[in-house]
Scaffold this active site. Sequence first.
Site, mmCIF file in Angstrom:
data_model
loop_
_atom_site.group_PDB
_atom_site.id
_atom_site.type_symbol
_atom_site.label_atom_id
_atom_site.label_comp_id
_atom_site.label_asym_id
_atom_site.label_seq_id
_atom_site.Cartn_x
_atom_site.Cartn_y
_atom_site.Cartn_z
ATOM 1 N N SER A 79 114.700 135.537 46.656
ATOM 2 C CA SER A 79 115.744 136.770 46.409
ATOM 3 C C SER A 79 116.404 136.233 44.897
ATOM 4 C CB SER A 79 116.825 136.866 47.456
ATOM 5 O OG SER A 79 116.281 137.077 48.596
HETATM 6 N N1 SAH Z 1 115.860 134.642 51.452
HETATM 7 C C1 SAH Z 1 114.397 134.566 50.976
HETATM 8 C C2 SAH Z 1 113.870 135.953 50.858
HETATM 9 C C3 SAH Z 1 112.349 136.105 51.235
HETATM 10 S S1 SAH Z 1 111.837 137.651 51.073
HETATM 11 C C4 SAH Z 1 114.357 133.806 49.818
HETATM 12 O O1 SAH Z 1 115.202 133.784 49.109
HETATM 13 O O2 SAH Z 1 113.203 133.187 49.605
HETATM 14 C C5 SAH Z 1 112.083 138.377 52.743
HETATM 15 C C6 SAH Z 1 111.321 137.451 53.670
HETATM 16 O O3 SAH Z 1 111.429 138.329 55.202
HETATM 17 C C7 SAH Z 1 109.548 137.302 53.697
HETATM 18 O O4 SAH Z 1 109.227 136.214 53.594
HETATM 19 C C8 SAH Z 1 109.059 138.113 54.697
HETATM 20 O O5 SAH Z 1 107.752 137.709 55.233
HETATM 21 C C9 SAH Z 1 110.213 138.085 55.737
HETATM 22 N N2 SAH Z 1 110.142 139.231 57.014
HETATM 23 C C10 SAH Z 1 109.646 140.366 56.935
HETATM 24 N N3 SAH Z 1 110.112 140.943 58.117
HETATM 25 C C11 SAH Z 1 110.191 139.916 59.042
HETATM 26 C C12 SAH Z 1 110.643 139.664 60.318
HETATM 27 N N4 SAH Z 1 110.322 140.861 61.097
HETATM 28 N N5 SAH Z 1 110.909 138.479 60.740
HETATM 29 C C13 SAH Z 1 110.915 137.421 60.008
HETATM 30 N N6 SAH Z 1 110.836 137.458 58.621
HETATM 31 C C14 SAH Z 1 110.458 138.646 58.174
#
Ligand code: SAH
Length: 226
Positions: free
Chosen positions: A69
């Site tokens: 993010s």
């Molecule tokens: N805060 C993280 C954001 C990653 S993007 C960063 O800055 O790196 C969001 C993430 O949510 C992705 O890796 C995706 O695989 C995960 N995601 C989506 N649906 C999900 C769920 N139901 N449970 C766990 N993770 C999930």
Amino acid sequence: MTSPASASDGFEIPRLRMVERLRDHYKIADARVLAAMNTIPRHHFVPDGLRSQAYKDNALPIAAGQTISQPFIVARMTELLELKGSERVLEVGAGSGYQSAILATLARKVYAVERIESLAKSALAKLRAIGLNNVSLRFDDGTNGWPVYAPFDGILVAAGGPEVPKPLLEQLEIGGRLIVPVGVDKKQQDLIRVTRTETGFKQENCGPCAFVPLIGKHGWAEAENS
Ligand code: SAH
């Protein structure tokens, strides 16, 4: 509070510029959040080829088609949790592990869930490598929360679903806060903060945002991920 040493890693200046931008342009006011963002080495959580861009003002691609993010959204969501240091926090969507690292610096214990196994493994290895041992991370559908460790003082969801996942409401401590992007459009959401009160839930809309889809039982169905 854990403070991984990030002195002399060669990124002090871009990291400080990022923090100044968060404070002066984006009006992030929580000094603890700004200090954490100035401590955690964001370049450690981005793919090697993108390290030089790690402190820029945008999201970046990580593995498995996901994103780390934008620094602003990490700071904003963290600030909305109003952490003081004693909390137990659930994070849904750990991705790169960067947001987990910020939370682990500001709270007592972080329980993070990531639905993509390779990301979960890599995130945990990165957290351990910088000495953050107060994060438990597993790969699973985080829309179910993590019931054995509930209730949580804070819950942060880093992916956008069509509604607030009900299990997360149930797993919120009274007085606790849940930050979650919600939108019927899969590419655009509103950032919602839910506070649990003695009698129910208070909901605030904290403005528009754009996250990758929250896929799971209480999110979008996998086949709809387009
Ligand atoms: N805060 C993280 C954001 C990653 S993007 C960063 O800055 O790196 C969001 C993430 O949510 C992705 O890796 C995706 O695989 C995960 N995601 C989506 N649906 C999900 C769920 N139901 N449970 C766990 N993770 C999930």
